[in-house]
Write a protein that holds these residues in place. Sequence first.
Motif, short mmCIF file in Angstrom:
data_model
loop_
_atom_site.label_atom_id
_atom_site.label_comp_id
_atom_site.label_asym_id
_atom_site.label_seq_id
_atom_site.Cartn_x
_atom_site.Cartn_y
_atom_site.Cartn_z
N PHE A 82 -4.70 -8.31 1.35
CA PHE A 82 -3.65 -7.54 0.99
C PHE A 82 -3.40 -7.02 -0.61
N GLY A 83 -4.22 -7.74 -1.48
CA GLY A 83 -4.20 -7.32 -2.82
C GLY A 83 -5.56 -7.63 -3.70
N LYS A 89 -6.89 -9.79 -11.61
CA LYS A 89 -5.71 -10.17 -12.06
C LYS A 89 -5.94 -10.87 -13.27
N TYR A 128 -5.07 0.89 5.40
CA TYR A 128 -3.69 0.63 4.72
C TYR A 128 -3.20 1.88 3.96
N ASN A 137 1.62 -3.45 4.01
CA ASN A 137 0.65 -4.51 3.64
C ASN A 137 -0.32 -4.23 2.57
N GLU A 138 -0.18 -2.89 2.05
CA GLU A 138 -1.02 -2.62 0.90
C GLU A 138 -0.48 -3.03 -0.27
N HIS A 139 -0.93 -3.88 -1.03
CA HIS A 139 -0.58 -4.56 -2.22
C HIS A 139 -1.62 -4.29 -3.30
N SER A 142 -1.13 -0.25 -5.20
CA SER A 142 0.24 -0.33 -5.61
C SER A 142 0.41 -1.32 -6.90
N HIS A 143 -0.54 -2.32 -7.05
CA HIS A 143 -0.23 -3.30 -8.02
C HIS A 143 -1.03 -2.76 -9.24
#
Length: 192
Positions: A82-83, A89, A128, A137-139, A142-143
């Motif tokens: 989901f990320g 990151k 998603y 659950n789509e992160h 968006s992140h």
Amino acid sequence: MKILHIDSSIQAEASASRLLSAAIVAQLKTHAPAAAVTYRDLAADPLPHLTLARFGSAEGEAVLEEFLSADVVVIGVPMYNFGIPSQLKAWFDHILIAGRTFRYTETGPEGLAGDKRVIVAASRGGYYGKASPGEANEHAESHLRAMLGFAGITAPEIVIAEGVAIGPEHRQQALDAALAWIDDVAPIAATA
């Protein structure tokens, strides 16, 4: 023109996001043959996660300078659980630096790196997107939008291949649609 090409998928040649990010860079190079490309593979050569001891290190400064000096940044991003991948990151942790890519003001944060074009090549195993059952659950997207926006990049171009893990036919359809987008959109700023 300077292009920074980032890949973060652990799937090597089987990666949909790597295929798409490579196609974007190739399309940009077709329209700007003199463009210099810096490539960073975060899966093959991951950056250490940020710690206080690493903050402001020579390696971190080099990663930040790669980003700051780029005119165009192409990021290959698979969605994992989901990320975004943790190695991507970690890269963002090295480039989102107060006073360099953003600053705090009395009216809120202000991005300082909005002068570059960012194209994201994203892949998702399932569906998603907007109005899909998995939308909540789509992160990943968006992140990414939040982190890029914090640096002042408020209009990243995002191409998504969705449903690539459902089956070979779905994968090919998703890739074909994404590649068609790349053919149409990627050259626009390369010639500007």
